[in-house]
Design a protein around this motif. Structure first.
Motif, mmCIF file in Angstrom:
data_model
loop_
_atom_site.group_PDB
_atom_site.id
_atom_site.type_symbol
_atom_site.label_atom_id
_atom_site.label_comp_id
_atom_site.label_asym_id
_atom_site.label_seq_id
_atom_site.Cartn_x
_atom_site.Cartn_y
_atom_site.Cartn_z
ATOM 1 N N GLU A 154 -114.506 49.753 -50.882
ATOM 2 C CA GLU A 154 -113.731 49.795 -52.119
ATOM 3 C C GLU A 154 -112.371 49.130 -51.915
ATOM 4 O OE1 GLU A 154 -114.891 50.586 -54.882
ATOM 5 O OE2 GLU A 154 -116.674 51.752 -54.410
ATOM 6 N N PRO A 155 -111.814 48.465 -52.929
ATOM 7 C CA PRO A 155 -112.326 48.390 -54.305
ATOM 8 C C PRO A 155 -113.267 47.209 -54.535
ATOM 9 C CG PRO A 155 -110.168 47.385 -54.214
ATOM 10 C CD PRO A 155 -110.461 47.869 -52.818
ATOM 11 N N ASP A 210 -116.450 46.778 -53.433
ATOM 12 C CA ASP A 210 -117.773 47.144 -52.946
ATOM 13 C C ASP A 210 -118.853 46.510 -53.827
ATOM 14 O OD1 ASP A 210 -120.020 48.251 -51.865
ATOM 15 O OD2 ASP A 210 -119.317 50.315 -51.907
#
Length: 339
Positions: free
Chosen positions: A47-48, A50
């Protein structure tokens, strides 16, 4: 903020399968090699950014394999779709893809290969969250950048061509650093991407409207040139330079920019498998500031547009993989198997 991308939020709709247990990775067996029908290559699993998450959350996973030299484990669905990340950037992508290709326990002879993730674009290209299937991949980093002094950028503010004297093709160029992807695979992938419904959200549309040249409508599916570079450039002047390099290669205008696909294409070409490759990228941000924004403020785009692009890339990628595997435009498989 809603969790539904079809309303005002930026995140993907919550999936009850998101917490399912993943299989424990184990070594692959060269005496019984994994033979996927498709290999899906998002870049990142953190993340962010992903890009892998929706691919693993929405599928049953029957196995996972440790691949020496790869970025993350290789997950396999019952339908034969293999999923792993390349890592961010060209060196990571080249290392991961080569590790897969050179591993005797992985047999990609009957697999289509799909890069799937996010990208940047000009606001004049398409709405945020739009998906572009690449037909050409350009390596932005293989070029000359000349410092010709102040006179080389005279008139640059007026868009004068003199500014482009700083950028040129390499003088020593055994080949052009451009990969033209197979028309049959691109057309089949494009048909698959257009067979699914993309989503939009109000927050992204509001952000998009800060750009006078951006469309008023929501995401679409298109096709065109993608440019790969390890350099994090941002701003209109550099965007014109990217377009100029594409023009010199005869593949302008660029549609998307990202950091992996030239390396993936090169690795596949070295192993004689470039023809089954396609890149699917969703636009997460624009490559220049909106009026009144600094380049630093606009560089990361918007949280909603990032989440929307990850969602739409996976949706379109689903369609691309299913269409390639079922249609088999190159005749590399004995009957199609869907994911």
């Amino acid at each position: 903020m809603s969790d539904d991308p079809t309303t005002t939020g930026g995140a993907a709709e919550a999936d009850p399968s998101a917490n399912r247990d993943r299989p424990t990775p184990r070594p692959a067996d060269p005496d019984d090699p994994v033979q996927p029908s498709a290999l899906v290559l998002p870049a990142a699993a953190e993340e962010p950014l992903d890009e892998r998450r929706p691919w693993l959350e929405r599928r049953d996973l029957e196995a996972a394999y440790e691949i020496p030299g790869a970025d993350t484990p290789l997950y396999l669905t019952p339908g034969g779709v293999a999923i792993t990340t390349t890592g961010i950037g060209k060196s990571d992508a080249a290392t991961t893809v080569t590790a897969l290709l050179a591993n005797p326990a992985i047999d990609l002879e009957s697999a289509y290969v799909v890069s799937c993730g996010i990208a940047g674009a000009s606001p004049a290209t398409a709405a945020l969250g739009s998906v572009a299937v690449a037909d050409v991949v350009v390596d932005w980093d293989r070029k000359h950048r000349w410092d010709r002094g102040a006179e080389s950028v005279a008139g640059a503010d007026d868009g004068d061509a003199a500014e482009f004297e700083t950028i040129d093709l390499l003088a020593y160029r055994p080949r052009d650093y451009v990969s033209h992807l197979d028309d049959r695979v691109v057309e089949t992938g494009l048909r698959g991407a257009r067979s699914v419904a993309l989503v939009e959200n109000d927050e992204t549309l509001a952000y998009q409207r800060r750009y006078p040249d951006a469309p008023e409508t929501g995401p679409i599916v298109g096709v065109g040139t993608t440019v790969t570079g390890d350099e994090f450039w941002h701003g209109e002047r550099y965007a014109r330079e990217v377009d100029h390099l594409c023009e010199r290669y005869g593949v302008d205008p660029y549609v998307t920019t990202q950091m992996e696909d030239a390396a993936t294409a090169t690795a596949l070409e070295r192993f004689g498998l470039l023809e089954r490759y396609v890149s699917v990228r969703a636009i997460a941000n624009y490559d220049r500031p909106s009026p009144g924004e600094s380049v630093e403020e606009s560089f990361d785009g918007n949280e909603a547009s990032l989440a929307l692009a990850i969602e739409n890339a996976a949706r379109a990628g689903d369609g691309v993989v299913d269409e390639l595997v079922s249609s088999d435009p190159l005749g590399i498989r004995e009957g199609g198997v869907s994911s």
